[in-house]
Design an enzyme around this catalytic site. Structure first.
Site, mmCIF file in Angstrom:
data_model
loop_
_atom_site.group_PDB
_atom_site.id
_atom_site.type_symbol
_atom_site.label_atom_id
_atom_site.label_comp_id
_atom_site.label_asym_id
_atom_site.label_seq_id
_atom_site.Cartn_x
_atom_site.Cartn_y
_atom_site.Cartn_z
ATOM 1 N N THR A 46 0.770 -1.159 -0.026
ATOM 2 C CA THR A 46 0.036 0.046 0.135
ATOM 3 C C THR A 46 0.844 1.265 -0.073
ATOM 4 O O THR A 46 0.500 2.341 -0.711
ATOM 5 C CB THR A 46 -0.816 0.108 1.217
ATOM 6 O OG1 THR A 46 -1.648 -1.280 1.421
ATOM 7 C CG2 THR A 46 -1.815 1.046 1.096
ATOM 8 N N TYR A 109 -13.221 -2.781 0.866
ATOM 9 C CA TYR A 109 -14.174 -2.248 0.246
ATOM 10 C C TYR A 109 -15.711 -3.242 0.468
ATOM 11 O O TYR A 109 -16.626 -2.701 0.995
ATOM 12 C CB TYR A 109 -14.285 -1.761 -1.062
ATOM 13 C CG TYR A 109 -15.469 -1.128 -1.708
ATOM 14 C CD1 TYR A 109 -15.622 0.210 -1.375
ATOM 15 C CD2 TYR A 109 -16.333 -1.818 -2.458
ATOM 16 C CE1 TYR A 109 -16.652 1.037 -1.715
ATOM 17 C CE2 TYR A 109 -17.589 -1.052 -2.854
ATOM 18 C CZ TYR A 109 -17.779 0.328 -2.668
ATOM 19 O OH TYR A 109 -18.702 1.169 -2.938
ATOM 20 N N TYR A 135 -2.379 -10.054 5.378
ATOM 21 C CA TYR A 135 -2.155 -8.856 5.573
ATOM 22 C C TYR A 135 -3.637 -8.468 6.168
ATOM 23 O O TYR A 135 -4.610 -8.149 5.300
ATOM 24 C CB TYR A 135 -1.953 -8.273 4.657
ATOM 25 C CG TYR A 135 -1.523 -6.598 4.718
ATOM 26 C CD1 TYR A 135 -1.457 -6.157 6.239
ATOM 27 C CD2 TYR A 135 -1.237 -5.742 3.885
ATOM 28 C CE1 TYR A 135 -1.262 -4.837 6.398
ATOM 29 C CE2 TYR A 135 -0.989 -4.293 3.861
ATOM 30 C CZ TYR A 135 -1.094 -3.943 5.324
ATOM 31 O OH TYR A 135 -0.862 -2.459 5.412
ATOM 32 N N ARG A 140 -7.645 0.385 6.726
ATOM 33 C CA ARG A 140 -7.890 0.634 5.102
ATOM 34 C C ARG A 140 -8.931 -0.405 4.501
ATOM 35 O O ARG A 140 -9.299 -0.102 3.349
ATOM 36 C CB ARG A 140 -6.717 0.317 4.636
ATOM 37 C CG ARG A 140 -5.410 1.300 4.878
ATOM 38 C CD ARG A 140 -4.325 1.246 4.066
ATOM 39 N NE ARG A 140 -3.316 2.067 4.606
ATOM 40 C CZ ARG A 140 -2.940 3.219 3.847
ATOM 41 N NH1 ARG A 140 -3.868 3.566 2.803
ATOM 42 N NH2 ARG A 140 -2.129 4.282 4.278
ATOM 43 N N LYS A 164 0.796 -10.587 8.420
ATOM 44 C CA LYS A 164 1.141 -8.985 8.930
ATOM 45 C C LYS A 164 0.051 -8.357 9.491
ATOM 46 O O LYS A 164 -1.098 -8.336 8.893
ATOM 47 C CB LYS A 164 1.479 -8.169 7.488
ATOM 48 C CG LYS A 164 1.868 -6.601 7.910
ATOM 49 C CD LYS A 164 2.067 -6.025 6.569
ATOM 50 C CE LYS A 164 2.480 -4.495 7.083
ATOM 51 N NZ LYS A 164 2.716 -3.617 5.688
ATOM 52 N N ILE A 206 7.227 -5.311 9.010
ATOM 53 C CA ILE A 206 6.949 -4.852 7.839
ATOM 54 C C ILE A 206 6.850 -3.407 7.819
ATOM 55 O O ILE A 206 5.419 -2.991 8.148
ATOM 56 C CB ILE A 206 6.080 -5.638 6.704
ATOM 57 C CG1 ILE A 206 6.468 -7.070 6.497
ATOM 58 C CG2 ILE A 206 6.052 -4.792 5.393
ATOM 59 C CD1 ILE A 206 5.724 -7.883 5.415
#
Length: 291
Positions: A46, A109, A135, A140, A164, A206
């Site tokens: 991202t 989304y 992840y 987000r 992650k 990360i």
């Protein structure tokens, strides 16, 4: 998966004033973070502004990263999305033969159920030629992957090897660490929380911040992994104000401001991402002079 312990850095994508990719700056950044001591790099995360990159640009970035890293450290490639069929297609066609693993963000989304998230990951793991790193970043994606979902995938799918975790929920993180399979890695995705999460038993980070703080951040993570927490705390305290400024307005706007002050990348973006405000940019510059 020992090669994915320690510090990974989610590379930014440098742009020029005309919004084209600045390949010279990207090469400079890759060399900077590797020379700084990171354990591996992540391309097309991202932080790399992937939502605004075309399919051809993503392919070019993958090939360029492999070429310029030149096997000095492992490379992880970000391939994820909200259309399971499209993610499957990209995993089958992208040139990721040199990758150590694939980092795949939870579907965003659509806000699927936990079962929908599980079936999404099972579908992509079934075709992926490389190990999958889950992840979870609900800030987000709009949907948290629960500890139960992560643990079910970790125990049931052989090709899913790591997570992650960027939920910011320390209880959830500790539940995953406690109940995960022995060889399953749990990796922090929160720079500001990383030290505490490493103390709880995470295997590395990360990082966004390691784009700039490559040496100090890598040293902090290494110290924590060998239980040298006095050294790790000192380094973390030194960077703490920087972490805050990096994420005050936007990621990757914050980290690009740091890198622009360092002369590594230009301060350009593709809409809807905008540079940080002049006020924050000046604060970052003042902080870096003291740093």
């Amino acid at each position: 998966m020992e090669q994915l312990k320690g510090t990974g850095v989610a590379l930014v994508t440098p742009f020029k004033a005309d919004e084209s990719i600045d390949w010279n700056a990207l090469e400079k950044l890759i060399n900077y973070v590797i020379d700084g001591g990171v354990n591996y790099v992540v391309s097309l995360g991202t932080t790399g502004e992937t939502p605004t990159l075309s399919a051809d640009e993503k392919l070019d970035l993958i090939k360029f990263t492999f070429e310029k890293v030149s096997k000095r450290v492992p490379v992880v490639i970000g391939i994820g999305g909200y259309d399971t069929r499209e993610v499957v297609k990209r995993l089958e066609t992208c040139p990721i033969d040199q990758a150590a693993a694939v980092l795949s963000v939870a579907p965003y989304y659509s806000k699927p159920t936990q079962e929908g998230i599980i079936q999404h990951y099972k579908a992509i793991a079934a075709v992926s030629p490389k190990p999958i790193i889950l992840y979870n970043v609900p800030g987000r994606t709009g949907r948290n992957m629960t500890a139960e979902t992560t643990l079910r995938l970790a125990h049931e799918v052989e090709n899913i090897v790591a997570m992650k975790e960027a939920s910011g929920d320390m209880l959830q993180c500790m539940q995953i660490i406690r109940d995960k399979p022995k060889d399953f890695l749990v990796i922090s995705g929160d720079d500001a929380l990383a030290l505490g999460q490493l103390a709880c038993g995470m295997d590395g980070v990360i990082s966004v911040a390691a784009n700039y703080f490559a040496t100090d951040f890598s040293s902090m993570v290494h110290a924590a992994l060998v239980n040298d927490f006095p050294s790790a705390r000192a380094l973390n305290n030194k960077m703490l104000e920087g972490f805050d400024m990096m994420f005050t307005e936007n990621n990757p706007a914050g980290i690009k401001a740091f890198l622009h002050h360092a002369g590594i990348v230009e301060n350009y973006f593709r809409l809807p991402v905008m540079p940080v405000t002049d006020q924050l940019y000046s604060r970052i510059g003042a902080y870096l002079k003291k740093y």
